[in-house]
Design an enzyme around this catalytic site. Structure first.
Site, PDB file in Angstrom:
ATOM      1  N   ASP A 270      -6.931  27.339  15.038  1.00 22.76           N
ATOM      2  CA  ASP A 270      -8.082  27.479  14.142  1.00 22.76           C
ATOM      3  C   ASP A 270      -9.302  27.181  14.946  1.00 22.76           C
ATOM      4  O   ASP A 270      -9.638  26.183  15.720  1.00 22.76           O
ATOM      5  CB  ASP A 270      -7.972  26.720  12.851  1.00 22.76           C
ATOM      6  CG  ASP A 270      -6.879  27.395  11.929  1.00 22.76           C
ATOM      7  OD1 ASP A 270      -6.191  28.089  12.115  1.00 22.76           O
ATOM      8  OD2 ASP A 270      -7.012  26.828  10.910  1.00 22.76           O
TER       9      ASP A 270
ATOM     10  N   ASP B 101      -0.313  34.542   7.186  1.00 24.36           N
ATOM     11  CA  ASP B 101      -0.256  33.255   8.058  1.00 24.36           C
ATOM     12  C   ASP B 101       1.270  32.921   8.249  1.00 24.36           C
ATOM     13  O   ASP B 101       2.154  33.656   7.944  1.00 24.36           O
ATOM     14  CB  ASP B 101      -0.971  32.300   7.140  1.00 24.36           C
ATOM     15  CG  ASP B 101      -1.746  31.100   8.075  1.00 24.36           C
ATOM     16  OD1 ASP B 101      -1.302  30.845   9.153  1.00 24.36           O
ATOM     17  OD2 ASP B 101      -2.602  30.523   7.488  1.00 24.36           O
TER      18      ASP B 101
HETATM   19  C1  GAL Z   1      -4.294  28.212   8.921  1.00 26.48           C
HETATM   20  C2  GAL Z   1      -5.169  29.638   9.377  1.00 26.48           C
HETATM   21  C3  GAL Z   1      -6.583  29.458   8.812  1.00 26.48           C
HETATM   22  C4  GAL Z   1      -6.725  29.356   7.463  1.00 26.48           C
HETATM   23  C5  GAL Z   1      -5.700  28.225   6.772  1.00 26.48           C
HETATM   24  C6  GAL Z   1      -5.389  28.101   5.457  1.00 26.48           C
HETATM   25  O1  GAL Z   1      -3.291  28.483   9.354  1.00 26.48           O
HETATM   26  O2  GAL Z   1      -5.149  29.865  10.604  1.00 26.48           O
HETATM   27  O3  GAL Z   1      -7.237  30.535   9.329  1.00 26.48           O
HETATM   28  O4  GAL Z   1      -6.224  30.497   6.717  1.00 26.48           O
HETATM   29  O5  GAL Z   1      -4.353  28.266   7.291  1.00 26.48           O
HETATM   30  O6  GAL Z   1      -4.826  26.977   4.864  1.00 26.48           O
END
Ligand code: GAL
Length: 554
Positions: A226, A164
């Site tokens: 997301d 991430d």
């Molecule tokens: C976001 C990501 C999600 C999930 C989340 C966890 O940035 O896009 O899929 O992994 O963080 O905190």
């Protein structure tokens, strides 16, 4: 009694049998096909633990999902326990995973599955910032690439990592470390390679299409924010996927995010969601609770004909063959054989009303007799001899495998299906001079490419311009009026017009000139037999917007 996959399996008459022998995915997934698995985040967010993951892994192994090709059990954010201040060693959450992760990974492996983990390219994770998970501070890979990769892949035995970027941004962080995504993800891939493991998959999570460099490091990369469990979110992600098919290739895929199938969307929406993720070759990462799946969810997620479309050995992402102009689209891709007689299409209705969606087979380069199979219904269907026209419900999609007796040579190449060498969605395209796709109802296909030129790499490439036998072709390029791109005569014959270059397979550039009021130019080129790259470029000047290229064999 609540209907779940467990009691569903006990009721044989509910199971829909495949009605004839169509090619399906074997239980061993293709090595370079999109990843198929499950991830903790959509249903459980940060609230995860060892027992929950064991139960999910067992459900995958025993429900038929593993047999359908799903393999990866991926632990997302929520497992972090800080770092040892002395050694820098990553610690695991002491309450959620009191036994650490090694036994859990071994258990996943013992079920014949693979295990995935999560980290961040920066210092802390999104769960640290948004979820106020205090133990997820300073746990990202930044400053620890080699140490963490050694631990994840050689010590604990993980097979996959999602990386991430919250810790790399200033707006989701408590401080800024000023990192560059390309540099960071390249370093991370290198650290993964240096573990000696050759089978590791890297899933880049940067929330928009990051840039063409990403295919060199990632097995997949996110291209949107997301996902959430709403029709609006599914529709937006499909909308963002319309013109990025050129960036998918065997082993390297646009990741439309984890599936919300089997949660609260309607069955029609779940079908669109799963079907579009299949034909667009996204990784298929289940996000629902696999221990309580409804029978219709299991049936959809294990549909072997849709999975075969996703895991197709060509690794192509479908592109838009027709924009209906009213929120309906027809997508197409070759399956099984490149330039062959078998293709797959999706008729997608993004609107809130039923819509009739159709296309002539000749538009998708199929001729002769066309045999049509509905991949949701898993049944052959009859259509008119030369076209398909179907009423598709609101938010619905219908997907077909078409097997024809003749493949017609393609003569229309929309700009929005081309590869832009500098394409990226992270930085302001004007400041960094990178080309991009833009919807435009006045254009053929409903979109164009703008902001090309000004530097050598900022070009447009049709990567697969196919000529069956080779020969001379008349090539017509249609452009859009673009006053900023008018050149104040450096060349006497065309004062105040447009000029750019066209090359075939990176050979000598042919000058393309268009009068200031003109909208197209035709030149003659020779295409060798087979697949060719046609490139439009100008190393110094802004180019006009490009609508499409048409070919006519001489
Ligand atoms: C976001 C990501 C999600 C999930 C989340 C966890 O940035 O896009 O899929 O992994 O963080 O905190």
């Amino acid at each position: 009694m609540k209907r779940t996959w467990k009691n569903f399996l006990a009721i044989p008459f509910l199971i829909v049998a495949a009605s004839c022998s169509q090619p399906t995915v074997s239980s061993e997934p293709e090595a370079h096909a999109p990843t198929m698995g499950w991830n903790t985040y959509n249903t459980f967010n940060l609230d995860i633990n060892e027992q929950l993951i064991i139960e999910q892994a067992e459900a995958m192994a025993n429900s038929g999902l593993k047999d359908a090709g799903y393999r990866y059990i991926n632990i997302d954010d929520g497992y972090f326990g800080g770092r040892d201040p002395e050694t820098g060693r990553l610690l695991i959450h002491p309450v959620r995973f009191p036994n650490g992760l090694k036994g859990l990974v071994d258990h996943i492996h013992s079920l014949g599955l693979k295990a995935g983990i999560y980290s961040d390219a920066g210092t802390n994770t999104c769960g640290n910032y948004w979820g106020k998970d205090s133990l997820a501070n300073n746990v990202g890979l930044y400053g620890h690439d080699a140490q963490d990769c050694e631990m994840f892949f050689n010590e604990l035995g993980f097979d996959f990592i999602k990386v991430d970027y919250c810790g790399g941004t200033t707006w989701q962080n408590y401080y800024s470390i000023g990192i560059d995504e390309e540099e960071r993800y390249r370093q991370i891939r290198q650290a993964m390679d240096e573990t000696g493991r050759k089978d590791l998959r890297l899933s880049v999570c940067r929330w928009n299409y990051p840039g063409t460099w990403v295919s060199e490091v990632g097995d997949s990369w996110r291209m949107s924010q997301d996902i959430n469990c709403s029709w609006r979110s599914i529709r937006n992600i499909i909308d963002q996927s319309l013109y990025i098919s050129a960036y998918a290739s065997k082993g390297h895929y646009n990741d439309m995010d984890m599936l919300e199938v089997g949660r609260t969307l309607s069955q029609e929406e779940d079908m669109t969601h799963f079907g579009m993720w299949c034909i667009l070759s996204s990784p298929l990462i289940i996000g629902c609770d696999m221990t309580t799946m409804r029978p219709e969810t299991l049936e959809l997620l294990t549909n072997p004909e849709l999975i075969a479309l996703n895991q197709d050995p060509l690794g192509l992402q479908a592109y838009v063959a027709k924009d209906g102009g009213n929120g309906t689209y027809v997508f197409v891709k070759d399956i099984e054989t490149l330039h062959g007689k078998t293709r797959a299409i999706a008729l997608y209705n993004s609107t809130n009303e039923p819509q009739t969606i159709g296309i002539d087979y000749s538009t998708i380069e199929l001729g002769g007799t066309v045999k049509v199979r509905d991949l949701f219904a898993r049944a052959d269907v009859e259509t008119a001899a030369d076209n398909i026209s179907i009423e598709v419900p609101a938010h619905g999609t219908r997907i077909y495998r078409l097997e024809s007796t003749q493949r017609i040579e393609r003569s229309l190449y929309e700009a929005e299906t081309a590869y832009l060498s500098e394409y990226q969605e992270l930085h302001d395209a004007f400041s960094v001079a990178t080309a991009y796709y833009e919807k435009d109802a006045a254009c053929s296909g409903g979109a164009k490419v703008v902001n090309l030129g000004r530097k050598p790499k900022n070009d447009l490439r049709w990567l697969d311009v196919y000529s069956e036998t080779g020969g001379e072709y008349e090539v017509t390029i249609d452009i859009l009026p673009t006053p900023e791109a008018l050149q104040i005569s450096e060349w006497d014959s065309n004062p105040g017009g447009y000029q750019f270059f066209l090359s075939v397979n990176d050979g000598v550039g042919n000058r393309v000139r268009i009068d200031k009021d003109g909208t197209s130019a035709t030149i003659t080129v020779t295409l060798p037999a087979g697949s060719n790259v046609v490139r439009l470029y100008d190393d110094r000047y802004l180019m006009p917007g490009i609508d499409r290229m048409t070919l006519r064999k001489l």
